[in-house]
Design an enzyme around this catalytic site. Structure first.
Site, short mmCIF file in Angstrom:
data_model
loop_
_atom_site.label_atom_id
_atom_site.label_comp_id
_atom_site.label_asym_id
_atom_site.label_seq_id
_atom_site.Cartn_x
_atom_site.Cartn_y
_atom_site.Cartn_z
N SER A 74 0.83 -1.21 0.00
CA SER A 74 0.00 0.00 0.00
C SER A 74 0.86 1.25 0.00
CB SER A 74 -0.89 -0.01 1.25
OG SER A 74 -1.49 1.25 1.46
N TYR A 90 -2.29 0.09 10.49
CA TYR A 90 -2.44 -0.60 9.21
C TYR A 90 -1.21 -0.34 8.33
CZ TYR A 90 -3.65 -1.13 4.30
OH TYR A 90 -3.61 -1.45 2.96
N LYS A 121 1.97 -2.96 6.81
CA LYS A 121 2.45 -3.08 5.43
C LYS A 121 3.95 -2.78 5.36
CE LYS A 121 -1.38 -4.24 3.40
NZ LYS A 121 -1.53 -5.57 2.77
#
Length: 355
Positions: free
Chosen positions: A138, A163, A167
Site C-alpha cells: 500500500s 495498518y 504493510k
C-alpha cells in the site's frame, strides 16, 4: 518432440475479497491456475455454498474453475495442508485487515492478522520450496508524502496508522528474507486507492457492515442503502479542503498483478522489487462525489466532519517504474471508475447477498 508446459498454479490468499476476486478473474483469463484461501472475514458466502459468491461469479464470467479452501492464514496446520494437496508455483498474498481508522482502534488484531499471518505463510512456502511471492502492499508505507508524485525511492516507514505499519513491517521482513536467502523473488505492489468494479457489473466491492472506503460508501448512498456520506476533513491544505488521493480502477490494478506474476514466471532474477500501482493523478473527495453524481444521475448527500486519525492530506503516485519494469500502465479514467461502480451497485443494491 514438443513439451507442453502446464500453466503455473498461483495460491491466492484473501482471494474472495474485493481486490483478490478481481485479480483472480484476470489471472484465470491470462491462463494461470488458481488455488484460493480465505477466512471470509470480509467476503459474503451463502451458508450452503461451496464457494463465496464473488468466486462463484468469477467462475461464471471466466468459465474456469477455482480450487477454494476456507482457511485462515494464521492457522499453520490448515495452511500447510493446502500446500501439501496442491503443487503451488507462486503465491499472491492479499489476506489482510485493511482499514486505517479501524487499525487505530484495534491495533493488536491488525498486527496479529497482517504480520503473524504473513510469517506463517512465508514459512509454509519455504517448507514446500515455493519462493516466488507477490505482495499486496500500500501507499500507506510512505506516510505523509515528503514530495509528490511519490516514487518508489520515497522513504518508507513514517506511517501514520497501525495498518500502514503492518504493510511497512511486512516489506522489511520480505527485504530481510531476500537478503538472507537468494532463492526468494518478491514483488511488492504499493497500491494507491483501488475503486470501481468489473465492467460486467457482476463483481465489485461489497464490504461487511459500514464501508471504510470512500467509493462503496458513495455508491451505497446513491442506491439508497445509506442516507448520507460523511467526508472526513474539510480543512486539509488542498484546493477544496478535502483529501486528495490517486484512485485506480480495480481492473487496472488486477492487470498489474498479472504483469507481476509474468515477471516472476519468466525472469530468473531474484530479490526484492517494489512498484507503485497508481494513475499519477490526484482527485479530491468532493471531485469523486461530483463525478459519481454525473455517472449515476443520483444526488449524493454528504456532511463534512472532522478528520480521521492517520489520514494524510494528499497522495498520488509516480508509476513510471511499473511501466518500465512490468510493461503496465493504468488506462481507465475517473468516469470509468464511477460508471463501473454504479453498474455494480445498481445491479446489486445489497451487494452479493440476496435480500
Amino acid at each position: 518432440m514438443i513439451v507442453v508446459m502446464a500453466p503455473p498454479t498461483v495460491l491466492v490468499t484473501g482471494g474472495a475479497g474485493y481486490i483478490g476476486s478481481h485479480t483472480i478473474l484476470e489471472m484465470l483469463n491470462a491462463g494461470y491456475n488458481v488455488v484460493c484461501v480465505d477466512n471470509l472475514c470480509n467476503a459474503y458466502s451463502a451458508s450452503t455454498a461451496k464457494l463465496p459468491e464473488a468466486l462463484i461469479r468469477v467462475q461464471e464470467i471466466t468459465g474456469k474453475k477455482i480450487h477454494f479452501y476456507r482457511v485462515d492464514i494464521t492457522d499453520r496446520e490448515q495452511l500447510r495442508a493446502v500446500f501439501q494437496e496442491n503443487k503451488i508455483d507462486i503465491v499472491a498474498h492479499f489476506a489482510a485487515l485493511k482499514a486505517v481508522g479501524e487499525s487505530v482502534r484495534i491495533p493488536l488484531q491488525y498486527y496479529h492478522n497482517n504480520l503473524t499471518g504473513t510469517n506463517v505463510l512465508l514459512e509454509a512456502m519455504a517448507d514446500n520450496n515455493v519462493f516466488k511471492f507477490v505482495y499486496s502492499s500500500s501507499a500507506t508505507v510512505y506516510g505523509e508524502p515528503q514530495f509528490l508524485p511519490v516514487t518508489e525511492e520515497h522513504p518508507t516507514g513514517n506511517c501514520t496508522s497501525p495498518y500502514g505499519k503492518t504493510k511497512y513491517f511486512t516489506e522489511e521482513i520480505l527485504k530481510d528474507l531476500c537478503k538472507s536467502d537468494k532463492r526468494w523473488a518478491v514483488v511488492t505492489l504499493r497500491y494507491f486507492n483501488p475503486v470501481g468494479a468489473h465492467p460486467t457489473g457482476r463483481i465489485g466491492e461489497d464490504p461487511n457492515g459500514e464501508p471504510n472506503n470512500l467509493m462503496p460508501y458513495i455508491a451505497q448512498v446513491a442506491v439508497g442503502r445509506r442516507s448520507c456520506l460523511q467526508i472526513y476533513g474539510s480543512d486539509f491544505p488542498t484546493k477544496d479542503g478535502t483529501g486528495i488521493r490517486d484512485y485506480i480502477h480495480i481492473v487496472d490494478l488486477a492487470e498489474g498483478h498479472v504483469r507481476a506474476l509474468d515477471k516472476l514466471r519468466n525472469v530468473a532474477e531474484t530479490g526484492f522489487f517494489a512498484y507503485n500501482l497508481g494513475t499519477g493523478l490526484g482527485y479530491s473527495v468532493l471531485e469523486m462525489v461530483y463525478a459519481f453524481e454525473k455517472a449515476s444521475g443520483q444526488k449524493i448527500n454528504y456532511k463534512l466532519v472532522e478528520r480521521r486519525s492517520g489520514d494524510v492530506a494528499t497522495c498520488y503516485a509516480d508509476a513510471s517504474l511499473a511501466a518500465k519494469a512490468l510493461g503496465w500502465t493504468a488506462v481507465r479514467t475517473i468516469d470509468d471508475m464511477c460508471l463501473d461502480t454504479w453498474r455494480w451497485q445498481s445491479n446489486n443494491p445489497n451487494g452479493y447477498a440476496v435480500k
